[in-house]
Design an enzyme around this catalytic site. Structure first.
Site, PDB file in Angstrom:
ATOM      1  N   THR A 132     -70.152  -0.052 100.401  1.00  0.00           N
ATOM      2  CA  THR A 132     -68.957   0.390 101.531  1.00  0.00           C
ATOM      3  C   THR A 132     -68.377  -0.993 102.169  1.00  0.00           C
ATOM      4  OG1 THR A 132     -68.908   1.026 103.725  1.00  0.00           O
ATOM      5  CG2 THR A 132     -71.175   0.215 103.039  1.00  0.00           C
ATOM      6  N   ASP A 133     -67.043  -0.695 102.682  1.00  0.00           N
ATOM      7  CA  ASP A 133     -66.476  -2.032 103.651  1.00  0.00           C
ATOM      8  C   ASP A 133     -67.351  -2.207 104.797  1.00  0.00           C
ATOM      9  OD1 ASP A 133     -65.915   0.459 105.027  1.00  0.00           O
ATOM     10  OD2 ASP A 133     -63.613   0.219 104.883  1.00  0.00           O
ATOM     11  N   GLU A 134     -68.036  -1.298 105.334  1.00  0.00           N
ATOM     12  CA  GLU A 134     -68.837  -1.736 106.503  1.00  0.00           C
ATOM     13  C   GLU A 134     -69.768  -2.932 106.504  1.00  0.00           C
ATOM     14  OE1 GLU A 134     -70.254   1.766 108.671  1.00  0.00           O
ATOM     15  OE2 GLU A 134     -68.993   3.035 108.121  1.00  0.00           O
ATOM     16  N   TYR A 158     -77.195   1.540 109.312  1.00  0.00           N
ATOM     17  CA  TYR A 158     -76.527   2.078 108.068  1.00  0.00           C
ATOM     18  C   TYR A 158     -75.715   0.744 107.464  1.00  0.00           C
ATOM     19  CZ  TYR A 158     -73.078   3.777 104.732  1.00  0.00           C
ATOM     20  OH  TYR A 158     -72.390   3.869 103.648  1.00  0.00           O
ATOM     21  N   LYS A 162     -76.972  -1.072 103.790  1.00  0.00           N
ATOM     22  CA  LYS A 162     -76.176  -1.390 102.489  1.00  0.00           C
ATOM     23  C   LYS A 162     -76.235  -2.685 102.167  1.00  0.00           C
ATOM     24  CE  LYS A 162     -74.340   1.638 100.429  1.00  0.00           C
ATOM     25  NZ  LYS A 162     -74.691   2.622  99.503  1.00  0.00           N
TER      26      LYS A 162
HETATM   27  P1  NAD Z   1     -73.715  11.715 101.054  1.00  0.00           P
HETATM   28  O1  NAD Z   1     -74.787  11.669 102.025  1.00  0.00           O
HETATM   29  O2  NAD Z   1     -72.880  12.810 100.920  1.00  0.00           O
HETATM   30  O3  NAD Z   1     -74.537  11.998  99.605  1.00  0.00           O
HETATM   31  C1  NAD Z   1     -75.680  11.002  99.412  1.00  0.00           C
HETATM   32  C2  NAD Z   1     -76.484  12.045  98.285  1.00  0.00           C
HETATM   33  O4  NAD Z   1     -77.489  10.748  97.838  1.00  0.00           O
HETATM   34  C3  NAD Z   1     -77.043  12.921  98.700  1.00  0.00           C
HETATM   35  O5  NAD Z   1     -76.949  14.128  97.620  1.00  0.00           O
HETATM   36  C4  NAD Z   1     -78.592  12.879  98.711  1.00  0.00           C
HETATM   37  O6  NAD Z   1     -79.316  14.196  98.306  1.00  0.00           O
HETATM   38  C5  NAD Z   1     -78.815  11.725  97.793  1.00  0.00           C
HETATM   39  N1  NAD Z   1     -79.888  10.793  98.162  1.00  0.00           N
HETATM   40  C6  NAD Z   1     -80.326  10.355  99.519  1.00  0.00           C
HETATM   41  N2  NAD Z   1     -81.590   9.706  99.293  1.00  0.00           N
HETATM   42  C7  NAD Z   1     -81.727   9.740  97.940  1.00  0.00           C
HETATM   43  C8  NAD Z   1     -82.824   9.190  97.365  1.00  0.00           C
HETATM   44  N3  NAD Z   1     -83.807   8.283  98.055  1.00  0.00           N
HETATM   45  N4  NAD Z   1     -83.112   9.312  95.813  1.00  0.00           N
HETATM   46  C9  NAD Z   1     -81.981  10.075  95.203  1.00  0.00           C
HETATM   47  N5  NAD Z   1     -81.030  10.670  95.864  1.00  0.00           N
HETATM   48  C10 NAD Z   1     -80.898  10.349  97.257  1.00  0.00           C
HETATM   49  O7  NAD Z   1     -73.055  10.292 100.674  1.00  0.00           O
HETATM   50  P2  NAD Z   1     -71.511   9.888 100.147  1.00  0.00           P
HETATM   51  O8  NAD Z   1     -70.539  10.020 101.305  1.00  0.00           O
HETATM   52  O9  NAD Z   1     -71.192  10.955  98.920  1.00  0.00           O
HETATM   53  O10 NAD Z   1     -71.860   8.411  99.971  1.00  0.00           O
HETATM   54  C11 NAD Z   1     -72.165   8.246  98.540  1.00  0.00           C
HETATM   55  C12 NAD Z   1     -72.219   6.800  98.254  1.00  0.00           C
HETATM   56  O11 NAD Z   1     -70.899   5.991  98.665  1.00  0.00           O
HETATM   57  C13 NAD Z   1     -73.200   5.906  99.288  1.00  0.00           C
HETATM   58  O12 NAD Z   1     -74.079   5.000  98.662  1.00  0.00           O
HETATM   59  C14 NAD Z   1     -72.462   5.505 100.630  1.00  0.00           C
HETATM   60  O13 NAD Z   1     -72.926   4.228 101.222  1.00  0.00           O
HETATM   61  C15 NAD Z   1     -71.130   5.076  99.702  1.00  0.00           C
HETATM   62  N6  NAD Z   1     -69.861   4.954 100.393  1.00  0.00           N
HETATM   63  C16 NAD Z   1     -69.514   6.041 101.089  1.00  0.00           C
HETATM   64  C17 NAD Z   1     -68.092   6.358 101.856  1.00  0.00           C
HETATM   65  C18 NAD Z   1     -67.650   7.302 102.580  1.00  0.00           C
HETATM   66  O14 NAD Z   1     -66.637   7.317 103.010  1.00  0.00           O
HETATM   67  N7  NAD Z   1     -68.447   8.649 102.605  1.00  0.00           N
HETATM   68  C19 NAD Z   1     -67.491   5.132 101.537  1.00  0.00           C
HETATM   69  C20 NAD Z   1     -67.735   3.957 100.945  1.00  0.00           C
HETATM   70  C21 NAD Z   1     -69.081   4.054 100.359  1.00  0.00           C
HETATM   71  O1  DAU Z   2     -66.067   2.653 105.673  1.00  0.00           O
HETATM   72  C1  DAU Z   2     -66.824   3.423 104.748  1.00  0.00           C
HETATM   73  C2  DAU Z   2     -67.967   4.361 105.781  1.00  0.00           C
HETATM   74  O2  DAU Z   2     -67.189   5.301 106.000  1.00  0.00           O
HETATM   75  C3  DAU Z   2     -68.870   4.927 104.628  1.00  0.00           C
HETATM   76  O3  DAU Z   2     -69.877   3.454 104.310  1.00  0.00           O
HETATM   77  C4  DAU Z   2     -69.882   5.808 105.348  1.00  0.00           C
HETATM   78  O4  DAU Z   2     -70.773   6.278 104.601  1.00  0.00           O
HETATM   79  C5  DAU Z   2     -68.804   6.967 105.879  1.00  0.00           C
HETATM   80  O5  DAU Z   2     -69.914   7.621 106.779  1.00  0.00           O
HETATM   81  C6  DAU Z   2     -68.021   6.230 106.663  1.00  0.00           C
HETATM   82  O6  DAU Z   2     -68.398   5.630 108.170  1.00  0.00           O
HETATM   83  P1  DAU Z   2     -67.516   6.144 109.451  1.00  0.00           P
HETATM   84  O7  DAU Z   2     -68.692   5.714 110.489  1.00  0.00           O
HETATM   85  O8  DAU Z   2     -66.321   5.180 109.573  1.00  0.00           O
HETATM   86  O9  DAU Z   2     -67.337   7.626 109.350  1.00  0.00           O
HETATM   87  P2  DAU Z   2     -67.238   8.682 110.203  1.00  0.00           P
HETATM   88  O10 DAU Z   2     -66.454  10.079 109.573  1.00  0.00           O
HETATM   89  O11 DAU Z   2     -68.525   9.136 110.729  1.00  0.00           O
HETATM   90  O12 DAU Z   2     -66.397   8.272 111.567  1.00  0.00           O
HETATM   91  C7  DAU Z   2     -65.102   7.967 111.372  1.00  0.00           C
HETATM   92  C8  DAU Z   2     -64.510   7.354 112.531  1.00  0.00           C
HETATM   93  O13 DAU Z   2     -64.600   8.494 113.670  1.00  0.00           O
HETATM   94  C9  DAU Z   2     -65.261   6.168 113.413  1.00  0.00           C
HETATM   95  O14 DAU Z   2     -64.808   5.394 113.788  1.00  0.00           O
HETATM   96  C10 DAU Z   2     -66.136   7.216 114.284  1.00  0.00           C
HETATM   97  C11 DAU Z   2     -65.397   8.216 114.711  1.00  0.00           C
HETATM   98  N1  DAU Z   2     -65.827   9.571 115.125  1.00  0.00           N
HETATM   99  C12 DAU Z   2     -66.807  10.137 114.157  1.00  0.00           C
HETATM  100  C13 DAU Z   2     -67.426  11.381 114.395  1.00  0.00           C
HETATM  101  C14 DAU Z   2     -68.471  11.953 113.518  1.00  0.00           C
HETATM  102  C15 DAU Z   2     -65.553  10.356 116.165  1.00  0.00           C
HETATM  103  O15 DAU Z   2     -64.642   9.751 116.889  1.00  0.00           O
HETATM  104  N2  DAU Z   2     -65.879  11.427 116.485  1.00  0.00           N
HETATM  105  C16 DAU Z   2     -66.999  12.041 115.590  1.00  0.00           C
HETATM  106  O16 DAU Z   2     -67.557  13.118 116.049  1.00  0.00           O
END
Ligand code: NAD
Ligand code: DAU
Length: 355
Positions: A132-134, A158, A162
């Site tokens: 992730t970019d975080e 988190y 990562k």
């Molecule tokens: P998600 O939470 O929707 O899905 C995670 C999946 O991993 C689930 O199906 C869960 O059951 C499985 N899991 C959790 N722990 C596990 C374990 N110990 N063994 C096997 N499976 C397990 O997450 P997502 O949003 O699909 O993100 C997927 C990946 O991409 C993550 O690594 C996250 O850090 C990364 N990522 C997410 C975003 C975003 O915006 N969602 C952006 C950049 C990177």
């Molecule tokens: O940048 C990549 C990341 O983006 C991934 O690595 C994470 O897995 C993914 O969850 C996401 O993280 P964020 O914290 O940015 O996503 P979230 O959707 O939780 O929140 C997006 C923005 O909105 C953040 O600034 C927090 C804000 N927010 C979020 C929620 C849930 C609100 O203002 N209200 C809310 O209820």
């Protein structure tokens, strides 16, 4: 074939569906099915022999080593993680367990497997770690976007977990020669995203006439990428990326949270005028900020464009309309997820956001 971990979650499921739509190489999908994992995401593959689902933990070395011996994948794409920042604030232990210890155990299992492969298969093998970019921390409003050499400065449990996993992946390349690739992507949105994250949560609440909670003043900035563009970038990196390299992936779509929520409200006004409260923007509610809330993320995706020729296909405008339309057409999918554990989570999290 390839092994995908976390393939029942949001991005992993989109990746498997896109992968099998684009070609015939089979996928073994190892997923622990936490609250975020949902086999319903893959229901269209129920009769498809190219998809083999295995319930289990990436940290279970016996299981993973047996799977590797049995299926002999040429690559692994590691999506499995705890992924929600707010949950990491409430309960960081699970994040350290899966994201750090789990990734470490997975790397150890993979190293054992990879070391025993014949030389040509060793050279062709890839371990792609989805990050992730975080991990780069928070940017000032005018600071340049994150590049692959921006120093790590994670601010939440988190992102710290990562970051730790990224460092382990890097170390396995430098120390043992494991052919790894790491991708650092910005915020994804699109179909199948669990309604704890901003965009699906806002759509879900808006349709129910519930408040749309905006943390702080709503001016925090995220870069948004449509999920199928993230999937195409991962396919590209897997195919053409240089082992040991890191690739940033982003959409060039920086938006404040308030702008994102207002855009969602406007699209819902148009596509779903029958909601209990309209215009939907009347539901916008500013709530207490997330602790340690990063102000801004921005991705410089120049390296993946220059070296691998990848660019996103969707603009924010096209992707967000598709997303709203998908959630409107799939309200049953959301309804299945939003009882029980989900209700407990929502009341715990948003109680902390009362002023
Ligand atoms: P998600 O939470 O929707 O899905 C995670 C999946 O991993 C689930 O199906 C869960 O059951 C499985 N899991 C959790 N722990 C596990 C374990 N110990 N063994 C096997 N499976 C397990 O997450 P997502 O949003 O699909 O993100 C997927 C990946 O991409 C993550 O690594 C996250 O850090 C990364 N990522 C997410 C975003 C975003 O915006 N969602 C952006 C950049 C990177
Ligand atoms: O940048 C990549 C990341 O983006 C991934 O690595 C994470 O897995 C993914 O969850 C996401 O993280 P964020 O914290 O940015 O996503 P979230 O959707 O939780 O929140 C997006 C923005 O909105 C953040 O600034 C927090 C804000 N927010 C979020 C929620 C849930 C609100 O203002 N209200 C809310 O209820």
């Amino acid at each position: 074939m390839i092994l995908v971990t976390g393939g029942a979650g949001f991005i992993g499921a989109n990746f498997i569906l896109d992968w099998l739509a684009a070609g015939d190489e089979a996928v073994v999908n190892l997923d622990k099915l936490t609250y975020a994992g949902n086999l319903d995401n893959l229901r269209t593959l129920r009769e498809d022999e190219r998809h083999v689902f295995v319930a289990g933990d990436i940290g279970d070395r016996g299981l993973v080593e047996a799977l590797l011996r049995e299926h002999r994948p040429r690559a692994i794409v590691n999506f499995a993680a705890e992924s929600h920042v707010d949950r990491s604030i409430h309960g960081p232990a699970e994040f350290v367990q899966t994201n750090v210890v789990g990734t470490f155990n997975l790397l150890e299992s993979v190293r054992t497997y990879w070391t025993r492969l014949p030389a040509d298969e060793q050279a062709a093998f890839r371990f792609l770690h989805v990050s992730t970019d975080e991990v780069y921390g928070s940017l000032d409003p005018t600071a340049p976007a994150f590049t692959e050499t921006t120093p790590y400065a994670p601010n939440s449990p988190y992102s710290a977990s990562k970051a730790a996993s990224d460092h382990l992946v890097r170390a396995y390349h430098h120390t043992y020669g494991l052919p790894v690739l790491t991708t650092n992507c910005s915020n994804n949105y699109g179909p199948l995203q669990f309604p704890e994250k901003l965009i699906p949560l806002v759509i879900h609440n808006a349709l129910a006439g519930k408040p749309l909670p905006i943390y702080g003043d709503g001016s925090n900035v995220r870069d948004w990428l449509y999920v199928s563009d993230h999937c195409s970038a991962i396919r590209r990196v897997l195919k053409a990326g240089q082992a040991g390299e890191v690739y940033n992936i982003g959409g060039c779509n920086e938006k404040t949270n308030l702008d994102v929520v207002k855009t969602l409200c406007a699209i819902l006004d148009e596509l779903h005028p029958g909601s209990p409260v309209t215009p939907h923007a009347r539901l916008i509610t500013f709530v207490k900020d997330r602790p340690g809330h990063d102000r801004r993320y921005a991705i410089d995706a120049g390296k993946i464009e220059r070296e691998l020729g990848w660019t996103p296909s969707e603009t924010f405008e096209s992707g967000i309309r598709k997303t709203v339309a998908w959630y409107l057409a799939n309200q049953d999918w959301v309804a299945h997820l939003t009882s029980g554990e989900y209700c407990n989570w929502v009341s715990r999290n948003y109680a902390d956001h009362q002023a």
